[in-house]
Write an enzyme that holds these catalytic residues in place. Structure first.
Site, PDB file in Angstrom:
ATOM      1  N   ASP A 113       0.879  -1.162   0.000  1.00 31.91           N
ATOM      2  CA  ASP A 113       0.000   0.000   0.000  1.00 31.91           C
ATOM      3  C   ASP A 113       0.919   1.214   0.000  1.00 31.91           C
ATOM      4  O   ASP A 113       2.116   1.113   0.309  1.00 31.91           O
ATOM      5  CB  ASP A 113      -0.957  -0.009   1.202  1.00 31.91           C
TER       6      ASP A 113
HETATM    7  C1  BGC Z   1      -4.926   3.472   0.116  1.00 36.12           C
HETATM    8  C2  BGC Z   1      -5.076   2.507  -1.038  1.00 36.12           C
HETATM    9  C3  BGC Z   1      -4.881   3.240  -2.343  1.00 36.12           C
HETATM   10  C4  BGC Z   1      -3.542   3.937  -2.329  1.00 36.12           C
HETATM   11  C5  BGC Z   1      -3.249   4.735  -3.591  1.00 36.12           C
HETATM   12  C6  BGC Z   1      -3.652   4.257   0.042  1.00 36.12           C
HETATM   13  O1  BGC Z   1      -3.598   5.247   1.010  1.00 36.12           O
HETATM   14  O2  BGC Z   1      -4.983   2.763   1.337  1.00 36.12           O
HETATM   15  O3  BGC Z   1      -6.328   1.892  -0.998  1.00 36.12           O
HETATM   16  O4  BGC Z   1      -5.005   2.364  -3.409  1.00 36.12           O
HETATM   17  O5  BGC Z   1      -3.487   4.846  -1.229  1.00 36.12           O
HETATM   18  O6  BGC Z   1      -4.086   5.828  -3.678  1.00 36.12           O
END
Ligand code: BGC
Length: 784
Positions: A230
Site C-alpha cells: 500500500d
Molecule cells: C490506500 C489505497 C490506495 C492507495 C493509492 C492508500 O492510502 O490505502 O487503498 O489504493 O493509497 O491511492
C-alpha cells in the site's frame, strides 16, 4: 516477449533493488535499455481515479473524469456476480483507454465493526460473499486486459492508526474470517497483484510478513503475481524482500535500498529474493504491455452500467405497502437534493463524468431542502418541511450520513445520524404518515424513527446514476432486489467489538464471532439482519432436496410483478463440540423470476463449507443443518447432512468462556487463551522509532509540536485541497500526514526529504538535540 532471465542477469544489484521501488506516485520504473516501460496504476474499485498528465500527487479530488459506479457497499448488496463482472469490465476499459494497466482494487476487507471509515469500500462482514463478489469483479476487469490489485491484505479493518496499528487476531479467525475472501478471489480469479496493507498482523507488518505473503499467499494459494505495498506501507525493505513483497510504492527515493544492497554484499540477504521480485515485476510489465491502448470508453454505455450497480444494490428495508408510488403526487424533502450523496471520500473518490441527483431525476414535484449536507436544520425549516408534507399525498425524504462522517483515514464516532437529520424525518413523518425515507451513506445507521415512517429505501452510495435509480425504484419501474451484506444493529454497543474497535493495537477478541455470526449465535436483537431486503413481489420456497453435497430447491414468484430473489444457504452444525457460529453463509443464488414463474436453485457444497480451522482445515464429524433463507433470520427451508470427519473439541480452558457461552463480551483474559497478545507498549520519549508518528510524539517533543503545526499549515498548500475541517478530503490529508510513521514520511517525500533529516528529527524528539541537529545538517545518507 522479454527475455526476463537475461535482463535479470545483466542488471547490477543496485539496479535491481532500485527497480523494485516505484518511479513516482503511479508508475513503476522503466528499464529503457531492455525495452521495458513503466506499469501505470490507478485507483480504484468504484471507478477510475486517474491523475492525468504525469500528476504525481494523490490528487484526491482532481482526477480525470470517469464513470462513478455504486461503491462496494451498494454493489455488494446486489449479490449479483454478473453485475460485478460488468462493473469490473467497464472499469477495466476506462483504465485501458487512459493508458492505465493496474487498477488498485477491489477492496475485500471484512467489515468487522460498522464504524470503520472505509466500510463503504468493502463488500461485507462475511468472507464468503466478499470473495465471490471480488472474484467476479476481478474476472470482469481482467477480461479486458486490465489488471486487478486486490487490497488490503490483510486484517485491515479500521482506519484509526491505519499505518502503524496492529491487528491482533487469533489463527482461527484469521483463516476463517479475514483471509478467505482473498483466498477465494486469488484461487478463482487470479488477480495480477495483491496489495499488502499498512497494518501489522500480530506484531508483524503486512509488508514484511513472510507467513502472509509467502507461506499463505504464494505457497498456500498458488498466487504467482506481484505483491505491491500500500502507498507508503513498506516497513523494512530487506525483510520485505524476504517476505516476498515485490514492489515498494509509491517512489520514495533510495530510502532503504542501500541497506538492502549492503545486506546482500555482506551475505546477510540472498540475492535470489531480489531476483524473484524483479522477475515478478517484469512479468507484470509484460502483461500490462499486452493490452495497452486497447479501448476507447463509451461513457453512455458505462452510465447504464452505473445505473445497474445502483439499482441492483438498493435495499428496501421497510414497506407498509406504500411503494411503489406515483411520484407525480409526492413532495420531495431532504438535504441538498441538488447534490445527492453518491460516493465516499478518499483514494476511491471519482470525478464523475456526469451526475444525476435525486432532484434531477424527479424535477417536477414540490421540493424543499430542509437540512444542509451536514444535517443542520432550523425550526423554521422543520416547520416548512412539515407544511409541505402535510399538503402532499406522500412525502419522500432523503437523509443519511454526511460525507465528513465516513472516509478513508478516520473512523466513524458512532452509527447515529446527525440530530438535525433525525428531526427532519420525524417532523415530516408526524405531518404525513405516508413518508418514505431514502437513505444514503456508506454503512449501518441508527434509525430512531424507523417505526414512524411508511417505507425506507437504502441506497448506500449509489454512484453517478443514483438519482435515476431512486426514481426508478420508488416508482416501481425497477423492483428492489438488494440485500444487506452487513447487519444493521440498533446501537453501537450491540457490536461485539464495540469496546476494542478503534484502538491502536486492536485485539480481535471476538475471534470468529464477527457480524451475524455473533448476533445469531448470541441471539442479539437487530434492526435488520444480514441478508435482509424486501421486494415488491413475494417468493415461495419449496422442495428442498439434498443429494450428497448438492442442495436444490424451487423458488416461485407468487406476487404481482417480476422480481429477483437472493436465496442464501447457511450451514450450522448441530451440537458442535468445537465452538463455532450457529449459521455461516456457504452459498447464494440470485434468481430473476417473472410473475408466476418458478425456477430450481442448485448449490454445490464442498469440504470447506463444513470445515473449521484447527491447525489446518478439518470437518467436525456430525449432523449439519442446511438452511435456505431469504435472510439469516428468515430461514424458509431446512434439511440435514450427516458427515464423517474428525472430532475437534473446545479445549478445556475455553469451557465456560465467552467463546462457548457467548454471554457478555469477550474479555482480554479469555482472548489470551486463544492467542498470544504481543507485548506492544506505546513508545515513550527516548524510544521513538521510524514507526512513530508526529501525532504520537508531538505532546512530548517541541520539535514534533513544531512539525505538527507546520504540517497542518502546509497540508492545504502541498495538496491543493482547500482548508475545510468539514471536507473529508482535507481531513484525510491532514490525518494521513500527521499520523504517518517517519519511515513513510521519507517514502512519500520521494527524495525531497532525506532519511538523515528525518532520523535527525527523531533523535531530537527522543531528547538528543545536538546529535539530531548534526544528523539533519550532516552528510547525506540518501544518495538522491
Ligand atoms: C490506500 C489505497 C490506495 C492507495 C493509492 C492508500 O492510502 O490505502 O487503498 O489504493 O493509497 O491511492
Amino acid at each position: 516477449m522479454l527475455n526476463i532471465e537475461e535482463i535479470i542477469s545483466k542488471l547490477s544489484l543496485e539496479e535491481k533493488v532500485s527497480f523494485c521501488t516505484g518511479a513516482d506516485m503511479w508508475n513503476t520504473k522503466p528499464l529503457e535499455k531492455y525495452g521495458v516501460g513503466s506499469v501505470t496504476m490507478s485507483d480504484g474499485p468504484h471507478g477510475l481515479r486517474f491523475q492525468k498528465g504525469g500528476d504525481t500527487t494523490t490528487g484526491i479530488n482532481d482526477s480525470a473524469p470517469a464513470t462513478c459506479f455504486a461503491a462496494a457497499v451498494t454493489s455488494g448488496a446486489s449479490w449479483d456476480e454478473n453485475m460485478m463482472f460488468e462493473k469490473g469490465a467497464a472499469i477495466g476499459k476506462e483504465a485501458l483507454s487512459e493508458g492505465v494497466s493496474v487498477v488498485l482494487g477491489p477492496g475485500c476487507n471484512i467489515k468487522r465493526n460498522p464504524r470503520c471509515g472505509r466500510n463503504f469500500e468493502y463488500f461485507s462482514e462475511d468472507p464468503y460473499i466478499s470473495g465471490r463478489l471480488a472474484a467476479a469483479f476481478i474476472k470482469g476487469l481482467q477480461s479486458t486486459g486490465a489488471l486487478a490489485c486486490i487490497k488490503h491484505f490483510a486484517a485491515n479493518n479500521q482506519e484509526y492508526k491505519r499505518m502503524n496499528g496492529d491487528s491482533i487476531v487469533d489463527e482461527r479467525a484469521l483463516y476463517e474470517i479475514y483471509l478467505p475472501a482473498f483466498e477465494y478471489a486469488v484461487k478463482e480469479a487470479s488477480p495480477a497483484c495483491v496489495m499488502a496493507s499498512y497494518n501489522k498482523i500480530n506484531g508483524i507488518h503486512a509488508t514484511d510478513n513472510k507467513k502472509l505473503l509467502s507461506d499463505i499467499l504464494r505457497d498456500g494459494w498458488g498466487f504467482d503475481g506481484t505483491v505491491i505495498t500500500d502507498w507508503g506501507a513498506m516497513n523494512d525493505l530487506k525483510k520485505g524482500f524476504i517476505a516476498g513483497c515485490d514492489l515498494n510504492m509509491p517512489g520514495g527515493g533510495t530510502y532503504m535500498q542501500k541497506a538492502v544492497c549492503d545486506a546482500v554484499k555482506k551475505g546477510e540477504l540472498d540475492e535470489k529474493h531480489i531476483d524473484d521480485s524483479v522477475r515478478r515485476i517484469l512479468k507484470l510489465y509484460e502483461k500490462s504491455a499486452a493490452s495497452k491502448g486497447k479501448f476507447k470508453t463509451d461513457y453512455d454505455t458505462h452510465h447504464e452500467t452505473a445505473l445497474k450497480t445502483a439499482e441492483s444494490g438498493a435495499v428496501l428495508l421497510k414497506n407498509n405497502g406504500i411503494l411503489p408510488l406515483d411520484l407525480s403526487e409526492t413532495a420531495l424533502i431532504g438535504y441538498k437534493h441538488e447534490k445527492t450523496r453518491h460516493q465516499g471520500a478518499g483514494s476511491s473518490h471519482i470525478n464523475p463524468v456526469k451526475l444525476i441527483n435525486i432532484r434531477d431525476a424527479i424535477p417536477s414535484v414540490p421540493y424543499f431542502a430542509c437540512c444542509d449536507e451536514h444535517g443542520n436544520v432550523t425550526e423554521h425549516a422543520l416547520k416548512k418541511a412539515a407544511e409541505l408534507a402535510a399538503h402532499s399525498k406522500t412525502a419522500v425524504v432523503a437523509a443519511g450520513l454526511p460525507e465528513i462522517y465516513e472516509a478513508e483515514s478516520f473512523d466513524r464516532a458512532d452509527i447515529s445520524l446527525p440530530d438535525g437529520m433525525n428531526r427532519m424525518v420525524e417532523a415530516v413523518a408526524a405531518a404525513n404518515p405516508n413518508t418514505v425515507v431514502v437513505l444514503l451513506g456508506g454503512g449501518v445507521m441508527e434509525l430512531p424513527w424507523a417505526d414512524k415512517v411508511a417505507a425506507i429505501l437504502y441506497m448506500g452510495l449509489p454512484g453517478q446514476a443514483g438519482g435515476e435509480a431512486v426514481k426508478r425504484l420508488l416508482s416501481g419501474e425497477v423492483n428492489p432486489s438488494g440485500k444487506l451484506t452487513e447487519t444493521w444493529i440498533y446501537k453501537n454497543e450491540d457490536a461485539v467489538n464495540n469496546d476494542t474497535f478503534g484502538q491502536k493495537n486492536v485485539e480481535y477478541r471476538e475471534s470468529v464471532f464477527v457480524g451475524y455470526r455473533y448476533y445469531e449465535s448470541a441471539d442479539i436483537p437487530v434492526r435488520y439482519p444480514f441478508g435482509f431486503g424486501l421486494s415488491y413481489t413475494a417468493f415461495e420456497y419449496s422442495d428442498i432436496k439434498v443429494d450428497g453435497r448438492t442442495v436444490t430447491a424451487i423458488i416461485k414468484n407468487t406476487g404481482d410483478c417480476d422480481g429477483a430473489e437472493t436465496v442464501q444457504l447457511y450451514i450450522g452444525q448441530k451440537d458442535p463440540r468445537f465452538f463455532r457460529p450457529v449459521k455461516e453463509l456457504k452459498g447464494f443464488a440470485k434468481v430473476f423470476l417473472k410473475r408466476g414463474e418458478k425456477k430450481e436453485v442448485v448449490f454445490t457444497l464442498n469440504d470447506r463449507s463444513f470445515s473449521v480451522w484447527n491447525n489446518g482445515w478439518v470437518i467436525p464429524r456430525g449432523t449439519y443443518r442446511v438452511m435456505l433463507g431469504s435472510s439469516v433470520r428468515d430461514i424458509r427451508l431446512e434439511a440435514e447432512i450427516e458427515l464423517e470427519g474428525e472430532d475437534p473439541e473446545t479445549p478445556d480452558e475455553l469451557k465456560g468462556t465467552f467463546y462457548e457461552t457467548l454471554k457478555g463480551k469477550p474479555k482480554r483474559e479469555e482472548f489470551e487463551l486463544l492467542t498470544e497478545i504481543p507485548d506492544e507498549k506505546e513508545p515513550v520519549k527516548g524510544e521513538y522509532t521510524m514507526d512513530s508518528t508526529c501525532l504520537e510524539m508531538k505532546d512530548k517533543s517541541v520539535i514534533m509540536k513544531f512539525q505538527y503545526a507546520l504540517t497542518k499549515a502546509l497540508t492545504s498548500k502541498v495538496t491543493g485541497i482547500k482548508k475545510d475541517e468539514n471536507d473529508p478530503a482535507y481531513k484525510m490529508m491532514v490525518t494521513s500526514a500527521l499520523d504517518c510513521p517517519m519511515r513513510s514520511v521519507v517514502i512519500h517525500a520521494a527524495g525531497r526529504i532525506k532519511e538523515s533529516f528525518i532520523r535527525g528529527l527523531l533523535d531530537m524528539a527522543n531528547g538528543h538535540v545536538i546529535k539530531g541537529i548534526k544528523k539533519m545538517i550532516g552528510k547525506k545518507r540518501d544518495t538522491e
